[in-house]
Design a protein around this motif. Sequence first.
Motif, PDB file in Angstrom:
ATOM      1  N   LEU A   1      -7.824  -5.101  12.356  1.00 49.83           N
ATOM      2  CA  LEU A   1      -7.634  -6.553  12.284  1.00 49.83           C
ATOM      3  C   LEU A   1      -6.971  -7.100  13.561  1.00 49.83           C
ATOM      4  O   LEU A   1      -7.288  -8.203  14.008  1.00 49.83           O
ATOM      5  N   SER A   2      -6.069  -6.318  14.139  1.00 54.82           N
ATOM      6  CA  SER A   2      -5.429  -6.741  15.390  1.00 54.82           C
ATOM      7  C   SER A   2      -6.451  -6.783  16.504  1.00 54.82           C
ATOM      8  O   SER A   2      -6.536  -7.747  17.258  1.00 54.82           O
ATOM      9  N   LYS A   3      -7.227  -5.724  16.586  1.00 48.28           N
ATOM     10  CA  LYS A   3      -8.163  -5.583  17.695  1.00 48.28           C
ATOM     11  C   LYS A   3      -9.300  -6.603  17.609  1.00 48.28           C
ATOM     12  O   LYS A   3      -9.671  -7.216  18.599  1.00 48.28           O
ATOM     13  N   HIS A   4      -9.877  -6.774  16.415  1.00 48.14           N
ATOM     14  CA  HIS A   4     -11.079  -7.592  16.304  1.00 48.14           C
ATOM     15  C   HIS A   4     -10.808  -9.041  15.920  1.00 48.14           C
ATOM     16  O   HIS A   4     -11.611  -9.916  16.205  1.00 48.14           O
ATOM     17  N   LEU A   5      -9.709  -9.296  15.237  1.00 52.18           N
ATOM     18  CA  LEU A   5      -9.470 -10.668  14.770  1.00 52.18           C
ATOM     19  C   LEU A   5      -8.179 -11.273  15.316  1.00 52.18           C
ATOM     20  O   LEU A   5      -7.791 -12.373  14.933  1.00 52.18           O
ATOM     21  N   GLY A   6      -7.505 -10.545  16.184  1.00 51.25           N
ATOM     22  CA  GLY A   6      -6.345 -11.101  16.862  1.00 51.25           C
ATOM     23  C   GLY A   6      -5.067 -11.215  16.043  1.00 51.25           C
ATOM     24  O   GLY A   6      -4.168 -11.970  16.396  1.00 51.25           O
ATOM     25  N   TYR A   7      -4.987 -10.464  14.965  1.00 48.97           N
ATOM     26  CA  TYR A   7      -3.759 -10.482  14.164  1.00 48.97           C
ATOM     27  C   TYR A   7      -2.612  -9.819  14.913  1.00 48.97           C
ATOM     28  O   TYR A   7      -2.817  -8.822  15.605  1.00 48.97           O
ATOM     29  N   GLU A   8      -1.420 -10.363  14.762  1.00 51.47           N
ATOM     30  CA  GLU A   8      -0.220  -9.678  15.241  1.00 51.47           C
ATOM     31  C   GLU A   8       0.289  -8.777  14.115  1.00 51.47           C
ATOM     32  O   GLU A   8       0.505  -9.221  12.993  1.00 51.47           O
ATOM     33  N   HIS A   9       0.455  -7.506  14.428  1.00 48.23           N
ATOM     34  CA  HIS A   9       0.866  -6.519  13.428  1.00 48.23           C
ATOM     35  C   HIS A   9       2.386  -6.396  13.439  1.00 48.23           C
ATOM     36  O   HIS A   9       2.969  -6.012  14.454  1.00 48.23           O
TER      37      HIS A   9
ATOM     38  N   ASP B   1       3.541  -5.514   7.481  1.00 50.05           N
ATOM     39  CA  ASP B   1       3.283  -4.127   7.086  1.00 50.05           C
ATOM     40  C   ASP B   1       4.612  -3.498   6.656  1.00 50.05           C
ATOM     41  O   ASP B   1       5.526  -3.380   7.461  1.00 50.05           O
ATOM     42  N   GLY B   2       4.702  -3.158   5.394  1.00 53.49           N
ATOM     43  CA  GLY B   2       5.938  -2.535   4.911  1.00 53.49           C
ATOM     44  C   GLY B   2       6.991  -3.543   4.484  1.00 53.49           C
ATOM     45  O   GLY B   2       8.144  -3.196   4.269  1.00 53.49           O
ATOM     46  N   TYR B   3       6.616  -4.781   4.368  1.00 53.63           N
ATOM     47  CA  TYR B   3       7.528  -5.819   3.919  1.00 53.63           C
ATOM     48  C   TYR B   3       6.746  -6.842   3.097  1.00 53.63           C
ATOM     49  O   TYR B   3       5.667  -7.243   3.510  1.00 53.63           O
ATOM     50  N   PRO B   4       7.213  -7.318   1.948  1.00 49.81           N
ATOM     51  CA  PRO B   4       8.441  -6.905   1.263  1.00 49.81           C
ATOM     52  C   PRO B   4       8.252  -5.592   0.502  1.00 49.81           C
ATOM     53  O   PRO B   4       7.209  -5.345  -0.055  1.00 49.81           O
ATOM     54  N   ARG B   5       9.281  -4.792   0.521  1.00 45.43           N
ATOM     55  CA  ARG B   5       9.243  -3.480  -0.098  1.00 45.43           C
ATOM     56  C   ARG B   5       9.781  -3.517  -1.532  1.00 45.43           C
ATOM     57  O   ARG B   5       9.594  -2.598  -2.309  1.00 45.43           O
ATOM     58  N   ASN B   6      10.512  -4.565  -1.871  1.00 44.90           N
ATOM     59  CA  ASN B   6      11.048  -4.681  -3.232  1.00 44.90           C
ATOM     60  C   ASN B   6      11.114  -6.165  -3.605  1.00 44.90           C
ATOM     61  O   ASN B   6      10.892  -7.039  -2.760  1.00 44.90           O
ATOM     62  N   ILE B   7      11.444  -6.432  -4.850  1.00 49.66           N
ATOM     63  CA  ILE B   7      11.389  -7.806  -5.354  1.00 49.66           C
ATOM     64  C   ILE B   7      12.394  -8.726  -4.661  1.00 49.66           C
ATOM     65  O   ILE B   7      12.119  -9.895  -4.397  1.00 49.66           O
ATOM     66  N   ASN B   8      13.553  -8.162  -4.318  1.00 47.43           N
ATOM     67  CA  ASN B   8      14.559  -8.955  -3.621  1.00 47.43           C
ATOM     68  C   ASN B   8      14.036  -9.429  -2.265  1.00 47.43           C
ATOM     69  O   ASN B   8      14.190 -10.604  -1.879  1.00 47.43           O
ATOM     70  N   GLN B   9      13.385  -8.537  -1.539  1.00 46.98           N
ATOM     71  CA  GLN B   9      12.805  -8.904  -0.243  1.00 46.98           C
ATOM     72  C   GLN B   9      11.699  -9.943  -0.416  1.00 46.98           C
ATOM     73  O   GLN B   9      11.553 -10.856   0.403  1.00 46.98           O
TER      74      GLN B   9
ATOM     75  N   ALA C   1       0.823  -1.203   0.000  1.00 49.60           N
ATOM     76  CA  ALA C   1       0.000   0.000   0.000  1.00 49.60           C
ATOM     77  C   ALA C   1       0.856   1.251   0.000  1.00 49.60           C
ATOM     78  O   ALA C   1       1.891   1.298   0.659  1.00 49.60           O
ATOM     79  N   PRO C   2       0.406   2.264  -0.735  1.00 51.97           N
ATOM     80  CA  PRO C   2       1.118   3.548  -0.687  1.00 51.97           C
ATOM     81  C   PRO C   2       0.756   4.295   0.593  1.00 51.97           C
ATOM     82  O   PRO C   2      -0.108   3.857   1.354  1.00 51.97           O
ATOM     83  N   LEU C   3       1.403   5.429   0.799  1.00 50.28           N
ATOM     84  CA  LEU C   3       1.045   6.318   1.890  1.00 50.28           C
ATOM     85  C   LEU C   3      -0.427   6.675   1.771  1.00 50.28           C
ATOM     86  O   LEU C   3      -0.942   6.771   0.666  1.00 50.28           O
ATOM     87  N   ALA C   4      -1.068   6.860   2.893  1.00 45.97           N
ATOM     88  CA  ALA C   4      -2.438   7.389   2.932  1.00 45.97           C
ATOM     89  C   ALA C   4      -3.483   6.428   2.380  1.00 45.97           C
ATOM     90  O   ALA C   4      -4.593   6.814   2.072  1.00 45.97           O
ATOM     91  N   ALA C   5      -3.144   5.135   2.285  1.00 43.40           N
ATOM     92  CA  ALA C   5      -4.124   4.152   1.812  1.00 43.40           C
ATOM     93  C   ALA C   5      -4.972   3.609   2.966  1.00 43.40           C
ATOM     94  O   ALA C   5      -5.907   2.854   2.744  1.00 43.40           O
ATOM     95  N   GLY C   6      -4.612   3.958   4.187  1.00 40.85           N
ATOM     96  CA  GLY C   6      -5.388   3.526   5.348  1.00 40.85           C
ATOM     97  C   GLY C   6      -4.886   2.230   5.977  1.00 40.85           C
ATOM     98  O   GLY C   6      -5.556   1.624   6.802  1.00 40.85           O
ATOM     99  N   LYS C   7      -3.687   1.837   5.588  1.00 43.12           N
ATOM    100  CA  LYS C   7      -3.121   0.566   6.071  1.00 43.12           C
ATOM    101  C   LYS C   7      -3.025   0.502   7.600  1.00 43.12           C
ATOM    102  O   LYS C   7      -3.315  -0.534   8.193  1.00 43.12           O
ATOM    103  N   GLY C   8      -2.643   1.613   8.211  1.00 41.99           N
ATOM    104  CA  GLY C   8      -2.519   1.665   9.666  1.00 41.99           C
ATOM    105  C   GLY C   8      -3.855   1.404  10.351  1.00 41.99           C
ATOM    106  O   GLY C   8      -3.950   0.589  11.280  1.00 41.99           O
TER     107      GLY C   8
END
Length: 219
Positions: free
Chosen positions: A21-29, A85-93, A8-15
Amino acid sequence: MPNIIFIAPLAAGKGTISEYLSKHLGYEHISTGDLFREIIKSGTSLGEEIKEIIAQGSLVDDDKTFQVLKQKLETLNNNQLFILDGYPRNINQAKLLNKLELNNIVVIFLNLDYDVAKKRALGRIICPNCKKTYNIYFDNLKPKVDNICDECHSKLEKRIDDTEETFKKRFNIYLEETREVISYYKDMNLLKEVNANQDINDVIKDVLKIVNGDKYDKY
Ligand SMILES: [Zn+2]
């Protein structure tokens, strides 16, 4: 439910979505920024190296970033769902991550138009007193009186680092870096796209449809 990789780019609402998802479904962020802070605190030799790199103002390279992430994933128990969140940032990652042979993964691409991203980022103003945020480009996010906080009546401030030029630069770097990652996951049949130009509540609904199938409306 699947583990999630967000692209996701900046300002897409990812945060906001991750928090939901963490709060309601128990995901680890899991964000790389948080991981770096954690490992630096741990004082291990890898932590020391990363501390040095960041202190010099350099970027942590893909191999070290991968090591930190791998360590973190190994500490999770098998049933713990996670969001990257924020990973992978490029094809190598992305290719490094693939070595872990994680299963039960979905890659959610929050597709956001440049113009919407720009308005969200550049129209943002914040109350220096109570920290409530507003946006001058969206009717439902505008303060009732221009430049005055609805809650505490302080004068609102614009975030200084948000100029159109820096924003455009960051957005273009994002596009360039993620283009290959997106097609990589598309080829692997793992990519789901969500229209992130919608209101954040509708974006969350679409993400929940992907995560939960048709059970989503119970949340
Ligand atoms: Zn205020």
